[in-house]
Scaffold this motif. Structure first.
Motif, PDB file in Angstrom:
ATOM      1  N   GLN A 168      17.585  47.855  75.193  1.00  0.00           N
ATOM      2  CA  GLN A 168      18.162  49.199  75.122  1.00  0.00           C
ATOM      3  C   GLN A 168      18.808  49.589  76.444  1.00  0.00           C
ATOM      4  O   GLN A 168      19.873  50.226  76.466  1.00  0.00           O
ATOM      5  N   ILE A 169      18.186  49.190  77.548  1.00  0.00           N
ATOM      6  CA  ILE A 169      18.767  49.484  78.866  1.00  0.00           C
ATOM      7  C   ILE A 169      20.093  48.767  79.031  1.00  0.00           C
ATOM      8  O   ILE A 169      21.085  49.341  79.502  1.00  0.00           O
ATOM      9  N   ALA A 170      20.144  47.482  78.630  1.00  0.00           N
ATOM     10  CA  ALA A 170      21.387  46.716  78.714  1.00  0.00           C
ATOM     11  C   ALA A 170      22.465  47.303  77.813  1.00  0.00           C
ATOM     12  O   ALA A 170      23.662  47.137  78.078  1.00  0.00           O
ATOM     13  N   GLY A 171      22.042  47.990  76.729  1.00  0.00           N
ATOM     14  CA  GLY A 171      23.002  48.631  75.835  1.00  0.00           C
ATOM     15  C   GLY A 171      23.465  49.997  76.310  1.00  0.00           C
ATOM     16  O   GLY A 171      24.261  50.638  75.630  1.00  0.00           O
ATOM     17  N   GLY A 172      22.965  50.450  77.451  1.00  0.00           N
ATOM     18  CA  GLY A 172      23.419  51.712  78.024  1.00  0.00           C
ATOM     19  C   GLY A 172      22.464  52.869  77.858  1.00  0.00           C
ATOM     20  O   GLY A 172      22.776  53.998  78.251  1.00  0.00           O
ATOM     21  N   ASN A 173      21.268  52.637  77.283  1.00  0.00           N
ATOM     22  CA  ASN A 173      20.279  53.699  77.095  1.00  0.00           C
ATOM     23  C   ASN A 173      19.436  53.820  78.358  1.00  0.00           C
ATOM     24  O   ASN A 173      18.413  53.159  78.512  1.00  0.00           O
ATOM     25  N   SER A 174      19.844  54.678  79.262  1.00  0.00           N
ATOM     26  CA  SER A 174      19.156  54.806  80.554  1.00  0.00           C
ATOM     27  C   SER A 174      17.765  55.403  80.409  1.00  0.00           C
ATOM     28  O   SER A 174      16.894  55.168  81.250  1.00  0.00           O
ATOM     29  N   GLY A 233      18.722  37.271  87.832  1.00  0.00           N
ATOM     30  CA  GLY A 233      18.918  37.829  89.172  1.00  0.00           C
ATOM     31  C   GLY A 233      20.383  38.078  89.466  1.00  0.00           C
ATOM     32  O   GLY A 233      20.750  39.110  90.055  1.00  0.00           O
ATOM     33  N   ILE A 234      21.244  37.165  89.049  1.00  0.00           N
ATOM     34  CA  ILE A 234      22.690  37.358  89.226  1.00  0.00           C
ATOM     35  C   ILE A 234      23.169  38.572  88.432  1.00  0.00           C
ATOM     36  O   ILE A 234      23.932  39.408  88.940  1.00  0.00           O
ATOM     37  N   MET A 235      22.697  38.689  87.179  1.00  0.00           N
ATOM     38  CA  MET A 235      23.080  39.837  86.354  1.00  0.00           C
ATOM     39  C   MET A 235      22.599  41.142  86.981  1.00  0.00           C
ATOM     40  O   MET A 235      23.318  42.149  86.969  1.00  0.00           O
ATOM     41  N   HIS A 236      21.403  41.125  87.546  1.00  0.00           N
ATOM     42  CA  HIS A 236      20.858  42.328  88.182  1.00  0.00           C
ATOM     43  C   HIS A 236      21.671  42.717  89.408  1.00  0.00           C
ATOM     44  O   HIS A 236      21.915  43.909  89.641  1.00  0.00           O
ATOM     45  N   LEU A 237      22.097  41.742  90.180  1.00  0.00           N
ATOM     46  CA  LEU A 237      22.911  42.036  91.359  1.00  0.00           C
ATOM     47  C   LEU A 237      24.283  42.583  90.969  1.00  0.00           C
ATOM     48  O   LEU A 237      24.823  43.454  91.652  1.00  0.00           O
ATOM     49  N   VAL A 238      24.820  42.090  89.873  1.00  0.00           N
ATOM     50  CA  VAL A 238      26.135  42.550  89.422  1.00  0.00           C
ATOM     51  C   VAL A 238      26.075  44.007  88.962  1.00  0.00           C
ATOM     52  O   VAL A 238      26.933  44.830  89.301  1.00  0.00           O
ATOM     53  N   ASN A 239      25.035  44.339  88.172  1.00  0.00           N
ATOM     54  CA  ASN A 239      24.917  45.709  87.666  1.00  0.00           C
ATOM     55  C   ASN A 239      23.439  46.055  87.488  1.00  0.00           C
ATOM     56  O   ASN A 239      22.874  45.882  86.412  1.00  0.00           O
ATOM     57  N   VAL A 244      17.858  44.603  84.332  1.00  0.00           N
ATOM     58  CA  VAL A 244      16.640  44.876  85.089  1.00  0.00           C
ATOM     59  C   VAL A 244      16.308  43.736  86.050  1.00  0.00           C
ATOM     60  O   VAL A 244      16.880  42.640  85.982  1.00  0.00           O
ATOM     61  N   ASN A 245      15.356  44.019  86.917  1.00  0.00           N
ATOM     62  CA  ASN A 245      14.860  43.040  87.880  1.00  0.00           C
ATOM     63  C   ASN A 245      14.384  41.769  87.170  1.00  0.00           C
ATOM     64  O   ASN A 245      13.765  41.842  86.107  1.00  0.00           O
TER      65      ASN A 245
END
Length: 328
Positions: A168-174, A233-239, A244-245
């Motif tokens: 859900q977080i990756a889908g934009g649900n903060s 980790g790369i995805m987390h650094l990008v956005n 998430v971590n």
């Protein structure tokens, strides 16, 4: 007198160990996770595990005796018990019993015995049963009981798993970030999920037992975990707002369970160290792709089964050179 040449299928053990002893060690290594599952989910975890184990052992006995008509029964080697435990570990603690029986039949009958039994199956039997159940009973297979309902079973209150929240977080649900448990709770086992995957600490304890007894090597688990850690980790650094971590990915879902106990299956994994590392990298890569871009929040089961199918190619590619063979 001419001695007979004995041919046999894998697993081939060249130490003083036996198949039975190694299977019993794996069962011992699974006990910490089973104990934690009882603490977290209560009676439901024991009901699911006992039903799965008894069903797997029964179906293997029936198929061996009445369909394959073999005199030597194989239920004493412990492999059917392990299949039952691993299948149970991939199920919610509130799933109906008849679904477990059906899944056990598929795991043993189609995932194992149809190929000839232990040493011949190309796919992990427990995962075959689990994926069949996920496709056949998607609602009940994705209905997760809240922790600490010790006496509840089918009427347990359900909630979202950490992987659902990560999706859900990756889908934009903060707002899902506020519901996400801490990494510490994921590590010790205090969240919703399948009964055998909620405690990374218990699974790592079992992994340590397997390494200590030299039942498995480090190559597959470490390569899977490192691949997932690097990619997430790369995805987390990008956005960092959407991804998430990496510690959340390492400690949630079936990653630890699959890496330590299912991908390391003797029969369905490569034979060489180099092959094991590539096998683990492939599983880690596919798991991240499915988790982030697939329709299911968890990709470990599908990733292992896909890489199981590629094992013959990996073995052929990574086979050691014969003595005296020149480089091409």
């Amino acid at each position: 007198m001419v001695e007979k040449l004995i041919l046999s299928t894998s697993p081939h053990l060249h130490s003083g160990d036996t198949v039975e002893r190694n299977m019993h060690t794996v069962i011992l290594a699974l006990m910490p996770a089973l104990i934690v599952s009882f603490i977290v989910f209560g009676i439901g975890s024991l009901v699911v595990t006992l039903t799965s184990v008894c069903s797997c052992v029964l179906f293997e006995w029936l198929i061996t005796k009445y369909l394959l008509k073999r005199e030597k029964l194989t239920i004493a080697d412990g492999s059917a018990v392990i299949t039952g435990i691993l299948l149970a570990f991939n199920l919610p603690a509130n799933i109906p019993l008849y679904m477990i029986v059906i899944g056990s039949l598929v795991a043993i009958g189609i995932g194992k015995m149809v190929f000839g039994g232990l040493g011949n199956n190309p796919f992990n039997p427990a995962l075959v049963g689990r994926v069949f159940m996920l496709i056949s009973f998607p609602t009940r297979m994705t209905s997760w009981p809240e922790p600490h309902q010790l006496l509840a079973y089918t009427d347990a209150t359900t909630c979202a798993t950490p992987l659902n929240l990560i999706g859900q977080i990756a889908g934009g649900n903060s707002s899902a970030m506020e519901q996400l448990p801490s990494v510490w709770h994921l590590f010790i086992g205090n969240t919703a999920g399948c009964i055998g995957e909620v405690s990374a600490l218990a699974l790592l304890a079992g992994f340590a037992i397997l390494l200590w007894r030299k039942v498995i090597t480090w190559h597959i688990p470490v390569s899977i975990l490192l691949t997932v850690a690097v990619l997430t980790g790369i995805m987390h650094l990008v956005n960092p707002e959407l991804y998430v971590n990496p510690l959340y990915h390492l400690c949630s879902g079936g990653l630890m369970l699959g890496a330590c106990f299912m991908a390391t299956d003797y029969v369905t994994s490569p034979m060489t160290d180099k092959g094991m590392i590539w096998f683990g990298i492939g599983i880690g890569f596919l798991t991240v792709i499915i988790r982030y871009f697939g329709s299911y929040p968890e990709g470990m089961s599908f990733a292992i089964l896909i890489m199981n199918a590629i094992v013959p190619l990996i073995n052929n590619w990574c086979k050691p050179k014969r003595f005296g063979e020149t480089a091409k």
